[in-house]
Design a protein around this motif. Structure first.
Motif, short mmCIF file in Angstrom:
data_model
loop_
_atom_site.label_atom_id
_atom_site.label_comp_id
_atom_site.label_asym_id
_atom_site.label_seq_id
_atom_site.Cartn_x
_atom_site.Cartn_y
_atom_site.Cartn_z
N THR A 11 47.23 -7.89 -13.69
CA THR A 11 47.72 -6.48 -13.68
C THR A 11 48.44 -6.23 -12.79
OG1 THR A 11 45.71 -5.63 -12.53
CG2 THR A 11 45.47 -5.87 -14.75
N GLY A 12 48.42 -6.97 -11.68
CA GLY A 12 49.40 -6.68 -10.27
C GLY A 12 48.69 -5.86 -9.24
N GLU A 13 47.43 -5.35 -9.80
CA GLU A 13 46.46 -4.52 -9.05
C GLU A 13 45.21 -4.91 -8.74
OE1 GLU A 13 47.36 0.03 -9.38
OE2 GLU A 13 47.62 -0.51 -11.24
N SER A 14 44.61 -4.48 -7.63
CA SER A 14 43.34 -4.86 -7.33
C SER A 14 42.31 -4.07 -8.82
CB SER A 14 42.73 -4.36 -6.00
OG SER A 14 42.76 -3.02 -6.09
N PHE A 15 41.23 -4.54 -8.85
CA PHE A 15 40.37 -3.77 -9.88
C PHE A 15 40.06 -2.51 -9.38
CE2 PHE A 15 35.98 -2.89 -11.34
CZ PHE A 15 35.98 -2.95 -12.58
N ARG A 16 39.79 -1.95 -8.15
CA ARG A 16 39.44 -0.72 -7.85
C ARG A 16 40.74 0.27 -8.13
NH1 ARG A 16 40.21 2.88 -3.75
NH2 ARG A 16 38.67 4.30 -3.50
N ALA A 17 41.86 -0.17 -7.61
CA ALA A 17 43.17 0.53 -7.62
C ALA A 17 43.47 0.96 -9.20
CB ALA A 17 44.17 -0.27 -6.85
N TYR A 18 43.09 -0.43 -9.98
CA TYR A 18 43.48 0.02 -11.40
C TYR A 18 42.42 0.97 -11.96
CZ TYR A 18 45.38 -1.27 -15.89
OH TYR A 18 45.95 -1.31 -17.22
N GLN A 19 41.65 1.00 -11.59
CA GLN A 19 40.51 2.18 -12.21
C GLN A 19 40.95 3.46 -11.78
OE1 GLN A 19 36.16 1.68 -13.04
NE2 GLN A 19 36.35 0.53 -11.17
N VAL A 20 41.38 3.55 -10.61
CA VAL A 20 41.94 4.81 -9.97
C VAL A 20 43.10 5.14 -10.99
CG1 VAL A 20 42.51 5.99 -8.14
CG2 VAL A 20 40.83 4.71 -8.01
N SER A 21 44.05 4.15 -11.30
CA SER A 21 45.31 4.60 -11.94
C SER A 21 44.99 5.08 -13.27
CB SER A 21 46.11 3.14 -11.99
OG SER A 21 46.74 2.76 -10.77
N VAL A 22 44.02 4.24 -13.90
CA VAL A 22 43.31 4.83 -15.36
C VAL A 22 43.10 6.30 -15.22
CG1 VAL A 22 41.94 4.40 -17.12
CG2 VAL A 22 42.97 2.36 -16.04
N ARG A 23 42.18 6.51 -14.26
CA ARG A 23 41.76 7.95 -14.21
C ARG A 23 42.87 9.00 -13.95
NH1 ARG A 23 37.38 5.33 -11.42
NH2 ARG A 23 38.13 5.67 -9.51
N ILE A 24 43.75 8.75 -13.00
CA ILE A 24 44.91 9.57 -12.67
C ILE A 24 45.77 9.73 -14.10
CG2 ILE A 24 46.73 10.08 -11.05
CD1 ILE A 24 43.84 10.48 -9.94
N ASP A 25 45.93 8.60 -14.77
CA ASP A 25 46.95 8.59 -15.81
C ASP A 25 46.15 9.61 -17.06
OD1 ASP A 25 48.79 6.88 -14.84
OD2 ASP A 25 48.17 5.12 -15.94
N ARG A 26 45.14 9.68 -16.93
CA ARG A 26 44.31 10.45 -17.97
C ARG A 26 44.42 11.84 -17.35
NH1 ARG A 26 43.85 12.10 -22.86
NH2 ARG A 26 42.08 13.10 -23.38
N ALA A 27 44.29 11.96 -16.22
CA ALA A 27 44.08 13.36 -15.53
C ALA A 27 45.56 14.16 -15.91
CB ALA A 27 44.00 13.24 -14.01
#
Length: 289
Positions: free
Chosen positions: A228-244
């Motif tokens: 993914t090019g991101e850490s697991f935690r950073a990717y989780q945050v990205s998913v939430r912010i994309d939905r936001a």
């Protein structure tokens, strides 16, 4: 167009756009008589000179084929895209019989509305494709079979659209094999990413995610970052912010309601993470959308 030129062009969005337009219009594929899903009989063999186009997908079993003088091993995920005039001989191991799905089809001749004898070569996938995502091709083939079982006035149009989508998928898998498109995401990481995308309000820790992928936490973290090019935690945050961003732009929810819906108990943390990834505060994003 030479094979080398064709491979080079497949790296461009314009080539894929032209391919999609051709398969959806002047060179649309039309299903012909001859299709099915079969487990070949123990004494089965095949010897034929093709009169039309034939998509022939091995779903299980072992066999051998000789296509236009070329020897081919037949295993699950082997796809033959046969063309008019092709000569094929095939047989299989009766102890591991082939299970195949096949579909004969033709292409319309631009401006004629008739079946054409030869489609432009750059619109055709290679004769042999080793699928890297057999389940996706099976899904398309099963959809075609479902259309055949439900004949109606819409069948022809829907079958043509389904065939075009299937051919585009085959082109994509061939392009990935040739290095013209990025490889698929590792299935173990893909499944975790899909879960996170469907549940942006849930918090999944790395150990639970690693266990679902049957990996250690360290192995999973390295593989996740590679894919993914991101850490697991950073990717989780990205998913939430994309939905936001979607909720703030497309719904009537307030910033506080969005933060709560996405599992944030600290709304200030939500604002910080949103601003870090978009450059503006969530309220400003909502007003500008």
């Amino acid at each position: 167009m030479s094979a080398e030129e064709n491979n080079t062009s497949r790296r461009t969005a314009q080539w894929w756009q032209r391919l999609g337009s051709a398969l959806g219009g002047p060179w649309a594929p039309r299903a012909r008589a001859g299709s099915g899903h079969v487990r070949c009989e123990p004494d089965w063999s095949w010897r034929l000179v093709l009169s039309d186009y034939d998509l022939w997908c091995v779903r299980d079993g072992l066999g051998r084929a000789r296509l236009n003088g070329r020897d081919i091993s037949l295993t699950a995920g082997c796809l033959l895209m046969l063309r008019p005039g092709d000569e094929i001989e095939a047989h299989h191991d009766p102890h591991s019989p082939l299970t195949v799905t096949y579909q004969h089809y033709a292409h319309d001749d631009p401006g004629q509305g008739e079946v054409a004898g030869a489609c432009p070569p750059h619109l055709l996938p290679p004769r042999l494709v080793h699928l890297d995502d057999l389940p996706e091709v099976r899904r398309h083939l099963d959809g075609l079979a479902c259309l055949r079982r439900r004949p109606g006035p819409d069948t022809s149009a829907r079958t043509t659209a389904a065939l075009a989508a299937l051919l585009l998928e085959i082109h994509a898998q061939a392009a990935r094999a040739a290095g013209d498109l990025p490889a698929l995401m590792d299935r173990r990481i893909h499944d975790v990413v899909e879960w996170m995308t469907c549940h942006p309000d849930r918090r999944l820790n790395v150990r639970a995610a690693a266990a679902s992928a049957e990996l250690s936490a360290d192995q999973f973290s390295r593989l996740f970052h590679r894919e993914t090019g991101e850490s697991f935690r950073a990717y989780q945050v990205s998913v939430r912010i994309d939905r936001a961003r979607e909720l703030l732009a497309e719904s009537s929810m307030t910033v506080s309601q969005v933060a709560t819906a996405l599992g944030y108990t600290d709304h200030r943390l939500f604002t910080r993470q949103f601003k870090a990834r978009t450059g503006i505060a969530p309220g400003a994003w909502q007003r500008s959308s």
